[in-house]
Design a protein around this motif. Sequence first.
Motif, mmCIF file in Angstrom:
data_model
loop_
_atom_site.group_PDB
_atom_site.id
_atom_site.type_symbol
_atom_site.label_atom_id
_atom_site.label_comp_id
_atom_site.label_asym_id
_atom_site.label_seq_id
_atom_site.Cartn_x
_atom_site.Cartn_y
_atom_site.Cartn_z
ATOM 1 N N PRO A 1 2.224 5.155 5.605
ATOM 2 C CA PRO A 1 1.420 6.252 6.143
ATOM 3 C C PRO A 1 -0.021 5.815 6.397
ATOM 4 C CG PRO A 1 2.686 6.969 4.229
ATOM 5 C CD PRO A 1 2.816 5.481 4.297
ATOM 6 N N VAL A 2 -0.621 6.368 7.444
ATOM 7 C CA VAL A 2 -1.975 5.999 7.843
ATOM 8 C C VAL A 2 -2.857 7.233 7.881
ATOM 9 C CG1 VAL A 2 -3.397 5.127 9.746
ATOM 10 C CG2 VAL A 2 -1.225 4.008 9.196
ATOM 11 N N VAL A 3 -4.067 7.091 7.339
ATOM 12 C CA VAL A 3 -5.140 8.063 7.532
ATOM 13 C C VAL A 3 -6.244 7.336 8.279
ATOM 14 C CG1 VAL A 3 -6.932 9.442 6.420
ATOM 15 C CG2 VAL A 3 -4.604 9.452 5.500
ATOM 16 N N ALA A 4 -6.699 7.917 9.392
ATOM 17 C CA ALA A 4 -7.667 7.218 10.233
ATOM 18 C C ALA A 4 -8.762 8.157 10.708
ATOM 19 C CB ALA A 4 -6.963 6.607 11.451
ATOM 20 N N LEU B 1 0.818 -1.215 0.000
ATOM 21 C CA LEU B 1 0.000 0.000 0.000
ATOM 22 C C LEU B 1 0.851 1.264 0.000
ATOM 23 C CD1 LEU B 1 -2.633 -1.018 2.731
ATOM 24 C CD2 LEU B 1 -2.766 -1.365 0.247
ATOM 25 N N THR B 2 0.272 2.310 -0.535
ATOM 26 C CA THR B 2 0.844 3.644 -0.408
ATOM 27 C C THR B 2 0.309 4.324 0.848
ATOM 28 O OG1 THR B 2 0.888 3.797 -2.823
ATOM 29 C CG2 THR B 2 1.211 5.849 -1.586
ATOM 30 N N ILE B 3 -0.995 4.107 1.114
ATOM 31 C CA ILE B 3 -1.654 4.655 2.303
ATOM 32 C C ILE B 3 -2.578 3.582 2.870
ATOM 33 C CG2 ILE B 3 -3.217 6.419 3.214
ATOM 34 C CD1 ILE B 3 -2.409 8.212 0.849
ATOM 35 N N LEU B 4 -2.493 3.357 4.178
ATOM 36 C CA LEU B 4 -3.449 2.491 4.872
ATOM 37 C C LEU B 4 -4.515 3.381 5.488
ATOM 38 C CD1 LEU B 4 -4.311 1.273 7.925
ATOM 39 C CD2 LEU B 4 -4.403 -0.245 5.954
ATOM 40 N N THR B 5 -5.768 3.002 5.331
ATOM 41 C CA THR B 5 -6.871 3.790 5.873
ATOM 42 C C THR B 5 -7.681 2.977 6.877
ATOM 43 O OG1 THR B 5 -7.062 5.110 3.864
ATOM 44 C CG2 THR B 5 -8.978 5.063 5.310
ATOM 45 N N SER B 6 -7.993 3.603 8.000
ATOM 46 C CA SER B 6 -8.957 3.054 8.955
ATOM 47 C C SER B 6 -10.150 4.001 8.953
ATOM 48 C CB SER B 6 -8.348 2.962 10.360
ATOM 49 O OG SER B 6 -9.329 2.583 11.292
#
Length: 403
Positions: free
Chosen positions: A324-327, A298-303
């Motif tokens: 990197p994470v966006v949550a 992944l480029t960005i993991l999202t929760s």
Amino acid sequence: MFPTTMQGFTMTDGIEDSTERHTRIRLLFVIRALSCGGAERQLIELVKGIDKKRFDVTVATLYGGGALESEISESSGVTLLSLGKKGRWDLAGLLMRFSRLVREVRPDVTHGYMGFSNELSLLARALCGSRAIWGIRGSACDYSCYNDWGRNISYWMERLLSRFADCIIVNSESGRKEHIAEGFEGARMKVIRNGIDADRFHPDRDAGKEVRREWGIAPEAPVIGIVARLDPMKDHPTFLHAAALLARHRPEVRFVCVGDGPLANLTRLQALTAELGLEGRLQWHPARRNVTAVYNALTILTSSSLFGEGFSNAIGEAMACGIPVVATDVGDAAFIVNDCTRVVPPGCPERLVTAWKNLLDQDKAVLARRAAEARERIVSNFSMTQLACNTEAALLDTLKCQR
């Protein structure tokens, strides 16, 4: 390891002198099943890390056959057994088998791991004087989303009986506050956050490239993904709506959803995918054991969770992999991520898109530096050693205290 039986229980145990076993503190964990899931993974890592010279560890599952059972049965010094629950209404038989187990093991401490397993710890205390420790893994769950009266009754009972627990271990500060607000006993609550195995979850871009090849996604394409079971609390619809919004302006971005769940849930989500015009841009994949490779793809993991999270394993694991994470601001996500630009209100696709764009537009060198900082945060603050040591301290404190 060798299979044996104990009064009808199927179990696995390490070969060791029985006298040595009984000089240690007898610790019994109880959990519904060892299927794939964050709480189940945490229990496995915890029992592996606990000091076996001090604790004689038994893990009892209500249902046998979980996908993760082999990981405990391979762990030296841990006894694993199933209580053989046959279904939702197999309560009388379960209680008899559990009572027999408690009389055989005679635990000093019984640690429930969520739900009805917590209540069973009180039965163990009544039968043999065992200390009753509860495990609470979530926060502010909206049970109306499940149309299941059984969950509501179980939660009501848990709240009512919580005052009888000797200790309640919660894996998030948000969970502690919200359970107290809902009427749970708070005086004996302790916050012990999850541990992340940084040796298992680490940067491995070659493994990520291999997963991308399986998915048919180019190495250079930005990929935004969610790794979560197909459950209402994970709020896949918000993720899908955000993906549709970003796809209009970023044709190069691809999206993936990795996780298992009821077929009916998957069918509804796939229908929404088609309705939003994401076919060809978004892929669905089942959960896989080597989730480290998935994160690295992944480029960005999202929760995108809407409610119910305490400490999200997916967030910590992705950060340990340098992703990197966006949550959404649910549970302790903001504390884990520690970056306000990457934490957004739940149920707001537009805010997810804004956070995604900010990350996609950042310089690669800046992203690499932040990825290293994110991994260091996990290693320094949420290690498996800290989880085991903090839990052992809570167990010993509970044994010292007199009710």
